[in-house]
Design a protein around this motif. Structure first.
Motif, PDB file in Angstrom:
ATOM      1  N   TYR A 423      31.096  41.304  32.873  1.00 29.45           N
ATOM      2  CA  TYR A 423      31.979  42.825  32.900  1.00 29.45           C
ATOM      3  C   TYR A 423      32.542  42.879  31.139  1.00 29.45           C
ATOM      4  N   HIS A 424      33.277  41.176  31.352  1.00 33.05           N
ATOM      5  CA  HIS A 424      34.366  41.072  30.448  1.00 33.05           C
ATOM      6  C   HIS A 424      33.463  42.307  28.313  1.00 33.05           C
ATOM      7  N   ASP A 425      32.145  41.182  28.879  1.00 31.82           N
ATOM      8  CA  ASP A 425      30.932  41.485  27.677  1.00 31.82           C
ATOM      9  C   ASP A 425      30.539  42.740  27.209  1.00 31.82           C
ATOM     10  N   PHE A 426      30.445  44.013  28.605  1.00 34.14           N
ATOM     11  CA  PHE A 426      29.675  44.755  28.836  1.00 34.14           C
ATOM     12  C   PHE A 426      30.885  46.242  28.220  1.00 34.14           C
ATOM     13  N   TRP A 427      32.873  45.498  28.238  1.00 31.29           N
ATOM     14  CA  TRP A 427      33.592  46.430  28.039  1.00 31.29           C
ATOM     15  C   TRP A 427      33.967  46.023  27.012  1.00 31.29           C
ATOM     16  N   LEU A 428      33.913  44.996  25.633  1.00 25.89           N
ATOM     17  CA  LEU A 428      34.211  45.123  24.650  1.00 25.89           C
ATOM     18  C   LEU A 428      32.885  45.106  23.759  1.00 25.89           C
ATOM     19  N   GLY A 429      31.490  45.530  24.651  1.00 31.28           N
ATOM     20  CA  GLY A 429      30.568  46.022  23.024  1.00 31.28           C
ATOM     21  C   GLY A 429      30.674  47.067  23.648  1.00 31.28           C
ATOM     22  N   ASN A 430      31.030  47.176  24.388  1.00 28.38           N
ATOM     23  CA  ASN A 430      31.553  49.289  24.226  1.00 28.38           C
ATOM     24  C   ASN A 430      32.234  49.728  23.910  1.00 28.38           C
ATOM     25  N   ASN A 431      33.531  48.697  23.176  1.00 32.29           N
ATOM     26  CA  ASN A 431      34.713  48.960  22.525  1.00 32.29           C
ATOM     27  C   ASN A 431      35.143  49.160  23.421  1.00 32.29           C
ATOM     28  N   LEU A 432      35.464  49.610  24.421  1.00 35.27           N
ATOM     29  CA  LEU A 432      36.170  50.816  25.196  1.00 35.27           C
ATOM     30  C   LEU A 432      37.603  50.306  25.922  1.00 35.27           C
ATOM     31  N   ASP A 433      38.225  51.590  26.194  1.00 36.22           N
ATOM     32  CA  ASP A 433      39.574  51.347  26.471  1.00 36.22           C
ATOM     33  C   ASP A 433      39.847  51.262  28.228  1.00 36.22           C
ATOM     34  N   ALA A 434      39.025  52.446  28.475  1.00 39.60           N
ATOM     35  CA  ALA A 434      39.637  53.022  29.758  1.00 39.60           C
ATOM     36  C   ALA A 434      37.399  53.526  30.150  1.00 39.60           C
ATOM     37  N   LEU A 435      37.766  52.877  31.345  1.00 39.86           N
ATOM     38  CA  LEU A 435      36.000  54.061  31.698  1.00 39.86           C
ATOM     39  C   LEU A 435      36.644  54.819  33.569  1.00 39.86           C
ATOM     40  N   ILE A 436      36.011  56.063  33.372  1.00 34.48           N
ATOM     41  CA  ILE A 436      36.020  56.770  34.180  1.00 34.48           C
ATOM     42  C   ILE A 436      34.986  57.494  35.187  1.00 34.48           C
ATOM     43  N   LEU A 437      34.956  57.248  36.170  1.00 30.03           N
ATOM     44  CA  LEU A 437      34.098  57.732  37.169  1.00 30.03           C
ATOM     45  C   LEU A 437      34.114  58.573  39.111  1.00 30.03           C
ATOM     46  N   PRO A 438      32.897  58.178  39.628  1.00 26.96           N
ATOM     47  CA  PRO A 438      33.544  58.992  40.527  1.00 26.96           C
ATOM     48  C   PRO A 438      34.557  58.010  42.073  1.00 26.96           C
ATOM     49  N   PRO A 439      35.601  58.219  42.449  1.00 24.17           N
ATOM     50  CA  PRO A 439      35.738  57.048  43.393  1.00 24.17           C
ATOM     51  C   PRO A 439      34.555  56.788  44.081  1.00 24.17           C
ATOM     52  N   ALA A 440      34.067  57.118  44.857  1.00 23.02           N
ATOM     53  CA  ALA A 440      33.227  57.842  46.062  1.00 23.02           C
ATOM     54  C   ALA A 440      32.154  58.476  45.819  1.00 23.02           C
ATOM     55  N   PRO A 441      30.830  57.923  46.573  1.00 22.18           N
ATOM     56  CA  PRO A 441      29.755  59.139  46.430  1.00 22.18           C
ATOM     57  C   PRO A 441      29.758  60.578  47.103  1.00 22.18           C
ATOM     58  N   GLN A 442      30.885  60.758  48.386  1.00 18.19           N
ATOM     59  CA  GLN A 442      31.392  61.006  48.949  1.00 18.19           C
ATOM     60  C   GLN A 442      33.135  61.770  48.850  1.00 18.19           C
ATOM     61  N   THR A 443      33.088  63.316  49.208  1.00 20.77           N
ATOM     62  CA  THR A 443      34.069  63.693  49.974  1.00 20.77           C
ATOM     63  C   THR A 443      34.808  62.976  51.232  1.00 20.77           C
ATOM     64  N   ALA A 444      36.078  63.107  51.039  1.00 22.09           N
ATOM     65  CA  ALA A 444      36.548  62.735  52.814  1.00 22.09           C
ATOM     66  C   ALA A 444      35.831  62.902  53.956  1.00 22.09           C
ATOM     67  N   THR A 445      35.052  62.891  54.575  1.00 21.59           N
ATOM     68  CA  THR A 445      33.874  62.881  55.560  1.00 21.59           C
ATOM     69  C   THR A 445      34.279  63.164  56.637  1.00 21.59           C
ATOM     70  N   PRO A 446      33.417  63.474  57.718  1.00 21.06           N
ATOM     71  CA  PRO A 446      33.796  63.392  59.620  1.00 21.06           C
ATOM     72  C   PRO A 446      33.953  61.861  59.678  1.00 21.06           C
TER      73      PRO A 446
END
Length: 541
Positions: A423-446
């Motif tokens: 992941y260190h190489d992934f981050w530097l190789g893509n010259n990233l400052d941050a990532l955005i992604l879903p925090p979960a595949p779901q919303t609040a569930t039952p």
């Protein structure tokens, strides 16, 4: 456990003790007609004065501090307002465990008196700010049951490191909040205090393990609370309740001296403490304040890492990840991350689409590290408390988790180091400052249905800071689609099928997760503030 009292007896006594600490005039009418969404009830139930509604409804943590400084509000009236609103939240969602409202109001009164006597003395950074705490933080004279009968009626004798620091910075502590039995599930339900409900939809989970904090803050019974996170326990409740929450890198925020369901010598993934709040800038302000306060004086494990106050003049390069390769996001979750990415692009941010490497391997190692002792320590606590497992704990099935040998542990460590390098190489190789992604595949569930935690757990495994930013709610247009949309496995399909109608998930909050590199917490706070300002038109400072 005293005498022959059952866990039911202990629960009844603890709940009655807690409920007696709510003043009669703060109790809402039993005749009040309630829907599934109770977020508006504090404003309309008649318990709060118009001024108390203004204090609690229209200010974040920075506003409160500034208005106390400017003497628009007194510390005492602020404490009173938030104690009252927390009492309302408790009656609606069962979010509190320990209540110490009267002590908090008296502390605030003393802060006002000291200021009046010494008006030229500089105020402390958190002067008069009410802060709520997850149940695991120790306060002398109060229990920290962490949802387990075994710990009931065994009050703490010393402060945990962070509450002590917060008091020294001028904060007013006033309540502790509910968690799951064992703090090892994402559904805040236990045999001591029962289940915390989600105020956006009382039929959905409030999340866990900092679920009481999530519910209380969503009800604005707190503008800033402290949770803990080892696999998503700050971020999952933030998602479920539509609030902001930040998982710092380890060693940044004092953690020492807490009640834990884990053997104190257990190595592996480090649990961290962090802020949950009604604004992004409040989370950043908390991090700045703690990092500027030499937290290592309170907790020897804290890093000597100070807030630098340096701002980046360029817009960041942000990677966007639409799913983790293991679990397919629900339709509204897909919409939320796609809309967020587009808004960032439209604002001129450099956004690049990416896939995360080796997620399944990281998840497997993480679970192994969580259960090095086969979860024997926590199972023994349940047995010693003579209580049954609640449903969400049953589903974790602690007894089925095998114990690791020393060689197993070394293998897990080796695997973790290898993936940290990937992941260190992934981050530097893509010259990233941050990532955005879903925090979960779901919303609040039952209730008891929250399943995958890979979207949050990965960043604990890597020890990367991660922040939740709310972006909206489920809409009627987020229609159910076919089972063929589940891309990955039988487990993925099972989770995906939980999204059965927009009605089930009515008013469920939506969020994104913003991730930074390890120990780059200040840089992440700045980027998250920028992202929040773009997505929500919010203030960044």
């Amino acid at each position: 456990m005293a005498g022959d009292k059952t866990y039911i007896d202990i629960s009844r006594a603890k709940c009655e003790q807690r409920d007696r600490l709510i003043r009669d005039e703060w109790k809402i009418s039993q005749k009040l007609a309630l829907g599934n969404n109770v977020l508006e009830v504090p404003r309309t139930c008649g318990v709060l004065s118009e001024r108390e509604i203004n204090i609690t409804e229209y200010n974040d943590a920075l506003d409160i501090i500034e208005r106390i400084r400017q003497q628009v509000y007194t510390a005492e009236e602020v404490a009173l307002a938030f104690c009252k609103r927390a009492a309302i939240a408790q009656q609606l969602t069962n979010c509190l465990t320990e209540i110490f409202f009267e002590e908090a109001i008296e502390r605030a009164r003393q802060l006002d008196k000291e200021r009046a006597v010494n008006p030229s003395t500089p105020l402390k950074p958190l002067h008069g700010l009410p802060i709520s705490l997850k149940d695991s933080f120790n306060i002398p004279g109060l229990d920290s049951t962490i949802g387990m009968t075994y710990f009931a009626n065994k009050p703490a004798t010393e402060y945990s490191a962070l509450p002590k620091l917060l008091l020294d910075l001028g904060a007013v502590l006033y309540c502790k909040t509910n968690v799951p039995q064992t703090m090892m599930t994402a559904d805040s339900d236990n045999n001591v205090f029962g289940r915390t409900l989600n105020p956006s939809n009382l039929k959905l989970t409030a999340g866990g393990s900092s679920g009481g904090e999530g519910s209380l803050i969503a009800m604005k019974g707190s503008v800033l609370g402290i949770g803990t996170d080892i696999a998503g326990s700050i971020r999952i409740p933030s998602v479920c309740n539509g609030i902001y929450g930040a998982r710092p890198s380890s060693g940044i925020v004092p953690f020492a001296g807490q009640q834990s369901p884990e053997d104190p010598g257990m190595p592996g993934i480090e649990v961290v403490a962090g802020p949950m709040a009604i604004s992004m800038r409040a989370c950043s302000f908390f991090m700045k304040t703690i990092m500027s306060a030499e937290p290592w004086r309170y907790d020897s494990s804290c890093l000597h890492l100070r807030w630098q106050g340096q701002l980046n003049s360029r817009k960041p390069r942000i990677g966007v990840v639409f799913d983790d390769g293991l679990y397919t996001p629900f339709p509204p979750v897909r919409r939320a991350i796609q809309e967020a990415a587009q808004k960032l692009r439209d604002s001129g941010v450099d956004v690049v689409e990416l896939r995360l490497p080796n997620v399944a391997e990281a998840v497997g190692i993480t679970y192994g590290m969580f259960a090095l002792d086969g979860c024997q320590f926590v199972q023994d606590l349940i047995k010693a408390g003579k209580e049954p497992e609640v449903e969400s704990v049953k589903r974790v099935n602690l007894a089925a988790i095998p114990k690791s040998s020393l060689q197993d542990y070394m293998d897990l460590n080796a695997g973790r180091r290898k993936l940290q390098a990937v992941y260190h190489d992934f981050w530097l190789g893509n010259n990233l400052d941050a990532l955005i992604l879903p925090p979960a595949p779901q919303t609040a569930t039952p209730f008891d249905e929250w399943g995958p935690i890979s979207y949050t757990m990965l960043w604990n495994f890597l020890d990367y800071p991660a922040t939740i930013i709310p972006t909206g709610r489920v809409q009627e247009s987020d229609v159910v689609d076919g089972e063929e949309s589940a891309l990955y496995s039988e487990a993925d399909l099972k989770n995906y099928k939980l999204y059965d109608s927009t009605e089930t998930y009515r008013d469920a909050p939506l969020s994104i997760q913003v991730v930074g590199m390890r120990q780059e917490d200040e840089a992440l706070a700045e980027i998250a503030g920028l992202v929040d300002s773009i997505l929500n038109h919010s203030e960044t400072g």
